[in-house]
Scaffold this motif. Structure first.
Motif, mmCIF file in Angstrom:
data_model
loop_
_atom_site.group_PDB
_atom_site.id
_atom_site.type_symbol
_atom_site.label_atom_id
_atom_site.label_comp_id
_atom_site.label_asym_id
_atom_site.label_seq_id
_atom_site.Cartn_x
_atom_site.Cartn_y
_atom_site.Cartn_z
ATOM 1 N N LYS A 84 0.842 -1.192 0.000
ATOM 2 C CA LYS A 84 0.000 0.000 0.000
ATOM 3 C C LYS A 84 0.884 1.252 0.000
ATOM 4 N N GLU A 87 -0.222 7.083 1.342
ATOM 5 C CA GLU A 87 -1.528 7.741 1.339
ATOM 6 C C GLU A 87 -2.636 6.755 1.701
ATOM 7 N N GLU A 88 -2.565 5.553 1.147
ATOM 8 C CA GLU A 88 -3.575 4.534 1.439
ATOM 9 C C GLU A 88 -3.534 4.137 2.911
ATOM 10 N N ASN A 90 -2.467 6.022 5.398
ATOM 11 C CA ASN A 90 -2.979 7.145 6.183
ATOM 12 C C ASN A 90 -4.510 7.187 6.153
ATOM 13 N N ARG A 91 -5.092 6.875 4.995
ATOM 14 C CA ARG A 91 -6.556 6.831 4.910
ATOM 15 C C ARG A 91 -7.107 5.721 5.797
ATOM 16 N N GLU A 94 -7.012 6.947 9.370
ATOM 17 C CA GLU A 94 -8.100 7.894 9.600
ATOM 18 C C GLU A 94 -9.424 7.169 9.785
ATOM 19 N N GLY A 95 -9.637 6.125 8.987
ATOM 20 C CA GLY A 95 -10.861 5.337 9.106
ATOM 21 C C GLY A 95 -10.941 4.624 10.452
ATOM 22 N N ASP A 98 -11.784 7.165 13.132
ATOM 23 C CA ASP A 98 -13.204 7.514 13.056
ATOM 24 C C ASP A 98 -14.080 6.413 13.660
#
Length: 215
Positions: A84, A87-88, A90-91, A94-95, A98
């Motif tokens: 990965k 950026e992937e 880090n997303r 973040e998920g 959340d």
């Protein structure tokens, strides 16, 4: 004589199946680790091994009052199976944040070594005082019996604990390195490894013991 050596080889090889602690590091700046929700990830493409590992380690953490969730119930298996981008990743973080996760425990294989052992019975007490003829007779299998030597593997495994959404210098809570020597079945090997992790985490006072949690 050869049968005795072969039997000793089998016993020696079986006794090697274990998890050995190598080294660990704890972030002294983090005085307490009380995550609200921890994700347990086993980095392997073997789904059976991953499921067993994540389930059993999650259970041990929950027993100690640390809410934890198996990685397979949150992340798709394909996330582990391919590289990965930053950026992937880090997303993904973040998920997880959340979704209420504030910590991650990740275990990964760092390397594998091929090893060879020989029967320690060769070094019998006072063998040096044995006459040459008797010495040669007793130990000739060492030279003529290929089965005297056993090949086995050592897996270098590392488990790390991270706090999410922390600065780079403070995110790593704990890391431990272990060697899995001559693994046998998946279940027994993983359970042995989990016991070693939990024991070391308790000793390093990263997580509470079952007794402490029940008090």
């Amino acid at each position: 004589m050869k049968k005795i050596f072969i039997l000793l080889n089998i016993l020696m090889l079986s006794s090697c199946s274990s998890t050995q602690f190598v080294d660990s590091w704890k972030n002294k700046e983090l005085r307490e680790f009380q995550p609200q929700k921890t994700l347990v990830i086993g980095v392997t493409q073997n789904l059976t091994a991953r499921k067993i590992f994540e389930e059993n380690l999650t259970k041990e953490l929950v027993r100690r009052g640390l809410p934890a969730v198996e990685g397979l119930s949150v992340l798709e298996p394909s996330f582990i199976n391919s590289e990965k981008t930053e950026e992937e990743i880090n997303r993904m973080i973040e998920g997880l944040s959340d979704a209420g996760f504030d910590a991650v425990i990740v275990t990964a294989l760092k390397g594998v070594e091929d090893k060879k052992n020989y029967n320690p019975d060769y070094y019998i007490t006072n063998y040096r005082w044995t006459r040459f003829g008797r010495y040669y007779y007793r130990y000739q299998d060492i030279y003529y019996n290929p089965g005297y030597y056993n090949n086995y593997k050592v897996f270098h495994v590392e488990t790390s604990i991270y706090k999410l959404q922390q600065t780079e210098g403070k995110s790593l809570v704990w890391v431990g390195a272990f060697n899995i020597v001559n693994p046998q079945t998946i279940t027994s090997t993983l359970n042995d490894y989990i016991k070693a992790i939990i024991k070391k985490l308790e000793k390093d006072k990263v997580i509470p013991s079952v007794n402490e949690w029940n008090i």
